[in-house]
Design an enzyme around this catalytic site. Structure first.
Site, PDB file in Angstrom:
ATOM      1  N   GLU A  44      12.742   0.559   7.595  1.00 22.76           N
ATOM      2  CA  GLU A  44      11.469  -0.141   7.460  1.00 22.76           C
ATOM      3  C   GLU A  44      11.599  -1.500   6.789  1.00 22.76           C
ATOM      4  OE1 GLU A  44       9.119   1.060   3.541  1.00 22.76           O
ATOM      5  OE2 GLU A  44       9.475   2.806   4.817  1.00 22.76           O
ATOM      6  N   GLU A  78       0.140  12.119  22.820  1.00 23.98           N
ATOM      7  CA  GLU A  78      -0.869  13.077  23.261  1.00 23.98           C
ATOM      8  C   GLU A  78      -1.795  12.525  24.344  1.00 23.98           C
ATOM      9  OE1 GLU A  78      -2.650  14.189  19.544  1.00 23.98           O
ATOM     10  OE2 GLU A  78      -1.252  15.842  19.257  1.00 23.98           O
TER      11      GLU A  78
END
Length: 303
Positions: free
Chosen positions: A115, A84
């Protein structure tokens, strides 16, 4: 007898042990009551958040970058915040980057096993050529994600500054390993271990604060207006014109023309109008001022 898990993110919430017996409205009220604890927990970490912002700003001024590293929800929130920045503040896409275990596929489909490989985190850091001017912020609600630790270990080896954002009690080793540790203690989740809830909300609040304040400190905001936006769509065209109308006291048609002359850059348009310059000279003035429009045309708030 199993050893109890000391991570807050994995503990059971005594207030929600019978959530499956509640009515729909009672469930909504319970979740809302728990969410109200998040802002207070984030506020407790205000000093650490401010320190992280100062690190990011220092790195930006040296030409460095900010990296968020996470897995699952934490990784997605990092990628979201980073993505953003360009449309909101006209930053180069490389200035703030999100790294998520499992790559871009993990944004829309869980890649849980990704992960667990610290070497993949280290490789991600090498791929982005992290250096001494960069700041790498690891995000792991539980504080234990191997991918994140692998990335941070490699970043430190390369001389980058590092930080950690988690939602449980940080260990002494963690505190000593990084330049800053941010630990909003939001408590156990309504659904045990579902850290996309309170921990996710706290993470988004912290990341929003870090990135927004860093953009303010690097001159991308004038007053409280996002003047460093670049017009790339109709919504931003309208916003840019309204900002020019408000800050310069001009009519819509004048704002449209000025924005066009500036190449769609609101900040440049303001300097052009205030100082009677063309776009090239206005950009040069801003570059000399390190991007701070207030240093070029004065403080909007004071007026």
């Amino acid at each position: 007898m199993p050893t109890p898990d000391t991570r807050l993110t994995e503990q059971r919430n005594p207030r929600s042990t019978r959530i499956d017996q509640l009515s729909t409205l009672e469930i909504v009220d319970l979740i809302n009551a728990e969410d109200q604890m998040v802002a207070a927990a984030v506020a407790e970490e205000r000093q650490q958040i401010a320190h992280a912002i100062d690190i990011a700003v220092d790195c930006f001024r040296k030409g460095g970058r900010l990296f968020y590293v996470g897995a699952g929800t934490s990784g997605r929130l990092g990628v979201l915040d980073a993505s953003e920045m360009p449309p909101t503040y006209s930053t180069d896409p490389g200035m703030v980057q999100g790294i998520i275990a499992g790559g871009l596929d993990a944004l829309v489909r869980a890649q849980e096993g990704a992960e667990d490989r610290p070497q993949d985190g280290a490789s991600a850091i090498d791929e982005r050529q992290v250096n001494t001017n960069d700041f790498v912020l690891g995000i792991a609600a539980s504080g234990t994600t191997p991918f994140v630790h692998g990335a941070l270990k490699r970043a430190r080896e390369l001389g980058a500054r590092t930080g950690f954002l988690l939602c449980t009690y940080p260990s002494e080793k963690l505190m000593q390993s990084h330049d800053v540790v941010i630990a909003p203690l939001v408590g156990p989740e309504v659904i045990t271990g579902s850290t996309r809830m309170k921990a996710g909300t706290a993470t988004k609040m912290v990341l929003n604060t870090i990135s927004t304040a860093a953009m303010v400190r690097t001159g991308k905001v004038y007053g409280n207006l996002m003047v460093d936006l670049q017009v790339t769509c109709q919504k931003l065209q309208d916003r840019g014109e309204r900002i020019l109308m408000e800050t310069l006291g001009i009519e819509r048609w004048e704002a449209t023309h000025l924005l066009d002359e500036s190449g769609g850059h609101v900040k440049i348009a303001i300097v052009m109008n205030k100082l009677g310059l063309d776009a090239q000279d206005a950009r040069r003035e801003l570059d000399v001022a390190g991007g701070s429009i207030a240093d070029v045309v004065g403080d909007l708030g004071a007026r």
